[in-house]
Design a protein around this motif. Sequence first.
Motif, short mmCIF file in Angstrom:
data_model
loop_
_atom_site.label_atom_id
_atom_site.label_comp_id
_atom_site.label_asym_id
_atom_site.label_seq_id
_atom_site.Cartn_x
_atom_site.Cartn_y
_atom_site.Cartn_z
N VAL A 51 1.47 -26.09 -10.65
CA VAL A 51 0.51 -26.62 -11.32
C VAL A 51 -0.35 -28.07 -11.26
O VAL A 51 -1.20 -28.56 -11.13
N ASN A 52 1.12 -29.26 -10.59
CA ASN A 52 1.11 -30.32 -10.64
C ASN A 52 0.51 -30.53 -8.57
O ASN A 52 0.00 -31.56 -9.02
N LEU A 53 0.77 -29.97 -8.38
CA LEU A 53 0.17 -30.34 -6.56
C LEU A 53 -0.97 -29.88 -6.94
O LEU A 53 -1.85 -31.04 -6.27
N THR A 54 -1.50 -29.19 -7.26
CA THR A 54 -2.81 -28.90 -7.39
C THR A 54 -3.43 -29.44 -7.99
O THR A 54 -4.83 -30.34 -7.30
N GLY A 55 -3.21 -30.90 -9.21
CA GLY A 55 -3.76 -30.98 -10.22
C GLY A 55 -4.18 -33.05 -9.17
O GLY A 55 -4.73 -32.91 -9.24
N ALA A 56 -2.92 -33.17 -8.77
CA ALA A 56 -2.87 -34.35 -8.00
C ALA A 56 -3.77 -34.07 -6.58
O ALA A 56 -4.05 -35.12 -5.89
N LEU A 57 -3.49 -33.19 -5.80
CA LEU A 57 -4.65 -33.42 -4.34
C LEU A 57 -6.00 -32.94 -4.74
O LEU A 57 -6.47 -33.40 -3.79
N ARG A 58 -6.52 -32.48 -5.84
CA ARG A 58 -7.95 -32.55 -6.51
C ARG A 58 -8.23 -33.78 -6.54
O ARG A 58 -9.80 -34.32 -6.57
N ALA A 59 -7.34 -34.51 -7.03
CA ALA A 59 -7.49 -36.40 -8.10
C ALA A 59 -7.72 -37.14 -5.73
O ALA A 59 -8.96 -38.16 -6.52
N VAL A 60 -7.31 -36.67 -4.76
CA VAL A 60 -7.10 -37.16 -4.06
C VAL A 60 -8.93 -37.44 -3.00
O VAL A 60 -9.25 -36.21 -2.86
N PRO A 61 -9.01 -38.24 -3.09
CA PRO A 61 -10.73 -38.28 -2.64
C PRO A 61 -11.19 -38.32 -0.79
O PRO A 61 -10.50 -38.67 -0.34
N SER A 62 -11.61 -37.22 -0.62
CA SER A 62 -11.40 -36.68 0.55
C SER A 62 -12.14 -37.51 1.43
O SER A 62 -11.90 -37.81 2.75
N LEU A 63 -13.32 -38.80 1.17
CA LEU A 63 -13.89 -39.00 2.00
C LEU A 63 -12.34 -40.66 2.49
O LEU A 63 -12.57 -40.92 3.84
N GLY A 64 -11.64 -41.00 1.77
CA GLY A 64 -10.70 -42.11 1.99
C GLY A 64 -9.08 -40.85 2.48
O GLY A 64 -9.20 -41.98 3.62
N LEU A 65 -9.48 -39.71 2.20
CA LEU A 65 -8.46 -39.34 3.44
C LEU A 65 -8.52 -38.96 4.78
O LEU A 65 -8.05 -38.75 5.81
N LEU A 66 -10.33 -38.72 4.61
CA LEU A 66 -10.58 -38.49 5.61
C LEU A 66 -11.05 -39.47 7.21
O LEU A 66 -10.00 -39.83 8.46
N PHE A 67 -10.89 -40.70 6.32
CA PHE A 67 -10.72 -41.66 7.13
C PHE A 67 -8.90 -42.29 7.48
O PHE A 67 -9.01 -42.82 8.99
N ALA A 68 -7.98 -42.62 6.26
CA ALA A 68 -7.15 -42.58 6.92
C ALA A 68 -6.62 -41.96 8.02
O ALA A 68 -6.06 -42.44 8.36
N SER A 69 -6.91 -39.91 7.91
CA SER A 69 -6.46 -39.95 8.50
C SER A 69 -7.19 -39.98 10.01
O SER A 69 -5.94 -39.38 11.20
N MET A 104 -7.62 -42.86 10.84
CA MET A 104 -6.35 -43.37 12.04
C MET A 104 -5.28 -43.23 11.87
O MET A 104 -4.64 -43.97 13.15
N VAL A 105 -5.07 -42.72 11.13
CA VAL A 105 -3.48 -42.14 11.41
C VAL A 105 -2.98 -40.86 12.76
O VAL A 105 -2.49 -41.51 13.43
N LEU A 106 -4.00 -40.28 12.51
CA LEU A 106 -3.41 -39.19 13.39
C LEU A 106 -4.46 -38.75 14.40
O LEU A 106 -4.41 -38.92 15.91
N GLY A 107 -5.81 -39.56 14.67
CA GLY A 107 -6.20 -39.52 15.78
C GLY A 107 -6.31 -40.27 17.00
O GLY A 107 -6.43 -40.06 17.85
N SER A 108 -5.37 -41.44 16.91
CA SER A 108 -4.65 -42.18 18.41
C SER A 108 -4.47 -41.60 18.45
O SER A 108 -3.84 -42.17 19.69
N ARG A 109 -3.20 -40.50 18.29
CA ARG A 109 -1.73 -39.75 18.69
C ARG A 109 -2.83 -38.29 19.21
O ARG A 109 -2.40 -37.73 20.41
N LEU A 110 -4.26 -38.44 18.99
CA LEU A 110 -5.21 -36.86 19.91
C LEU A 110 -6.28 -36.94 20.87
O LEU A 110 -6.42 -38.70 21.26
N ASP A 111 -6.12 -36.36 21.49
CA ASP A 111 -7.14 -36.84 22.40
C ASP A 111 -8.66 -35.86 22.17
O ASP A 111 -9.06 -34.93 21.42
N GLY A 112 -9.89 -36.78 22.92
CA GLY A 112 -11.56 -36.29 23.25
C GLY A 112 -11.65 -35.94 21.26
O GLY A 112 -11.25 -36.76 20.41
#
Lengths: 218, 365, 242
Positions: C60-78, C80-88
Motif C-alpha cells: 500500500v505504501n509503496l504504491t502511494g510513494a511511487l505515485r508521488a514521484v514526479p516523472s519528469l524529475g525521475l526521468l532527468f535523474a535516471s 544522468m545516473v544511468l545514461g552515462s553508463r549506457l551507449d547510444g
Amino acid sequence: MDWVLGHLDDIGSYTVQHAWLAGVPLVLGLLIAVPLGWLSRQYNWLYTPLVVGTGLLYTIPSLALFILMPLLLGTTILDPLNVVVAMTIYTLALLVRTVADALRSVPDSVTASATAMGLRPLRRLFTVELPLAVPVISAGMRVAAVSNVSIVSVAALIGVPQLGSLFTDGFQRDFLDPIVSGLVACVVLALLFDLVIVAATRLLTPWLRTGAPTGRAA
Amino acid sequence: MIRFDSVTKEYPDGTVAVGGLDLTAPDGKITVLVGPSGCGKTTSLRMVNRMIEPTGGRILVDDKDTAKMDAAELRRGMGYVIQQAGLFPHRTVADNIATVPRLLGWDRRKSRSRSLELLERVGLPGEYADRYPHQLSGGQQQRVGVARALAADPPVMLMDEPFSAVDPVVREQLQDEFLRLQSDLGKTILFVTHDIDEAVKLGDQVAVLRVGGQIAQVADPATLLGDPHDDFVADFVGRDRGYRGLGFRTAPVLEPSPEPTVRLGAGVDEVRRSGDQWLLVADDDNRPLGWVEPSRITAPLVTEDLHRGGTVAVLGGSSRAVLDAALSAPSRRGVLVDDDGRLVGTVTLAEVAAAIEQAVGRGKR
Amino acid sequence: MNAVLTWLTDGAHWQGYDGILQRTWEHVWYSAIALAIAAALAIPLGLWVGHTGRARFLAVNLTGALRAVPSLGLLFASIMVLGSRLDGELATLVPTELVLVVLAVPPILAGAYAGVEQVDAAARDAARGMGMRGSEVLFKVELPCALPLISSGLRSAALQVVATATLAAAVGLGGLGRFLLDGLAVRDYAQMAGGAILVAALALLIDLVASTLQRVVVSPGLTGKTDRRDNALRRLKTTAAS
C-alpha cells in the motif's frame, strides 16, 4: 548538500509556487465536481456522459494541455493561469467519478428517511449525503493531490517556475543536486497534502473516530 | 462415521474454542451441533476437514486418523456447505457443481452430466445449468451449494449453517427438501446451527454445546425437549418445549367420532337440520373445507361462509398436530384425515388431552 | 482550429522517419515495453500480496510513494545516473522505460492485490473446503475473480503511460511528444495541437482495445453482463422455483 544549503531560498519559493499550482486546482476541482456529482445522482441519465466525459480529459497528456491552454484562454504561454486551469481539468477528471460514486454509495434508506423527514434536496445534500460521502471523496482527493503535485512539475518544460524548474535547470547544467532536491521536495509536498486531507477527513467525520474496526486509515 | 476423540482447539492467546470434545456422528445419520455463539460448534466442524487444525485429540473418519491424511485429499472426499453458499461467481452453475469432480480428474462430459443430474435432485430446472450465481436467488444459490457438495458423492457431508442466510419461508422449504434428499441418500452428516428449532427438526442426534466447546447434552430431539440434562440445556431449548416435544410423539390411540358434513351449495334447511352450533363442510371427495355456523346462514352455502381457522391433522401423525387441530377448530373438535386428505372423523380437545396424558403417563415416546 | 486540421491532414506529415506514422509507432512501442515490464513485475507481486495477505502494508505504501514521484524529475535523474553508463539510444531509452515502469507499477499492483482481496471470503473458504490446494485456489478462483480489477489497473496504467510517453521527446527520443516539443520550440501551434490530439486519440484507442479485451477475458458471471433473455427468464422463474 552544499548546493541545497546555498539555494534554500530558491527551493522555498519554488515549493510555495508548486503548492499553489497543485493545491488551488484541487479545491477548485472539488467545488466543481460536487455539483456535477450531485446532478448525476439527481438525474441518472447524466451519470455515464458526465463520468465518461470528464474521464476522457485525463487522456490528454499534461504537456499538451499546458501548451494548448493559451490557445483556449488567450493567455500568454508563461501565464501560471494555464497551469491552474489545466490542473483543475485533471482534478475534475478524477473527482467527478469519485463524488458521483460517493453520493451513490450513501444507503437509500438514509436518503429516504431524510426525505421523509421533510429535507429538501439541497439541504439533504449538505446535511446528510455529503457528510456521509466524505470518506470516499477524501480517498479520491488523496489520489488527485499526489497526482497533481507530480504533474505540475511538467510545466517546467514550458517555463512556468515551480519545483519542476529544478529538474530542467539540473538537466541543462548536467548537475544532479537540483534534480534530487526537487524530487525530495515534491515527495514531501505530496505527503503534506496527503496529511492535510487525512486530518480534514478526521475532523469532518467524528462518527468514524469511535474505533469501528474498518480499515479506513490505510 | 466421524469420531471426535478428546479434540481440543486452543489458540496461541490462550482462548479455548473447543475443550476436549468427545462425540460420534453415526453412519447415515444427521448429527447436529447446536449452541450459542462462541460454543465452538463451527470450529469443531471445520476441524473435521482440517480447515482448522486441532491442537489436541484425534478426529477419525471411518476409523482413519484425519491428521495423517493429506488435507486436500481429505476435503475432496467430504461435502462442504457453508452459510453464504460461497459459489464461484465466475463459473456457471454447472461448472460450480462440477468443481470437485474436475479436481478428481473426471472428464468434462461426465462432470457435466453429473451436474445436470444433481441440479434436478436439488429441485432446480436444467436450464439453470448455464446461469451464473448472481442470476440466482439466495435460496437457489444455497441449493446449488448443496448440489456442489454432493457432486462427487462423498459419504460424509459437513454443513455449516447452510440455511441461515435465507428467509424463513424458503428456509423451511430447503429443510424439508434436505430431509427428503437425505432419506434417499443416507449420508453421514455433521450439521452446525445456532437455531434449536432447526436442530430438533433435522437432527437424528443433537449435541448441545456450551461456550468453551464442551458438550452439555447429546440426545435425540425428543429426549432433548422432554428431558433436558441441566438448566443450560433447558434454557437453550427454550420455552414451549413441552408443546414442541409433542411433535415427536406419534398420535396416541384415538377413536375419532363420525362427523356429519354438508356440501357447498346446501340449502338453509339442510344446514340447520343438525342443530349443532358448528357444522363441517366437505367437498365431493369428502375432503374437509372448513366450518360454518348454521345460525348465521340465510342462503345456500357459499365459500365465503367458511371459517378457515381450523388446522387438520393426519391420523397417525404427531400429538402436536392433533392437539393443534383441536385447539384451532372453532367447534373445538379436531378434524382428522387419512393420508389422502379425506375426512376420518373428529376428536374433542378433552379426548386429545386424555390420550396425550395417557401416552406421557405410560412414559412412551 | 483550421490550421490544426490542415496540419493533421497533410499527407507529407504522415510519412518519413519523422512522420506521424513513425512517431505513433515509436510511442506505442515505448508504452508497450513499459507496460509489459510493469505487468510482469506487479501482477505476480500483487497476486502474492493478495493471496497471502503478507507485506500488504508495504504494498500500500509503496504504491502511494511511487505515485508521488514526479516523472519528469525521475526521468532527468535516471538519465544522468544511468545514461552515462549506457551507449547510444539505450542511454536515453532505458531511463525513459524506467520512468514509465515506475508510473505503471502502482495502478497494476493495486489492482492485483485489491482484486484478490475483494474475492468473496465464502468462495475462498468453499474452494479450500472442497480440497483445492493453495495454488489451485489462486489460479482457479482468486485470479479469475480478480480479473476485472487487474484489467482496470492495467487500463489506467496504460492511459498514464501513453500520456507520459510524450516526455520521451524531452530527452531526445521519438514518440508523439516530438510534435509537442518541436512545435513549442518554433511556436508552431498547429503542430503542437495536432500532436496533442494524436496522443489523446491514441490513448482512447488503446483504452477501447483494452476494454474489448477485458470483455473477452472476464467471466460474464462477474460483470453481470449476462444476456437479457436470461434475465427476463430469471425474473419469471425466481417466483416459481425458489
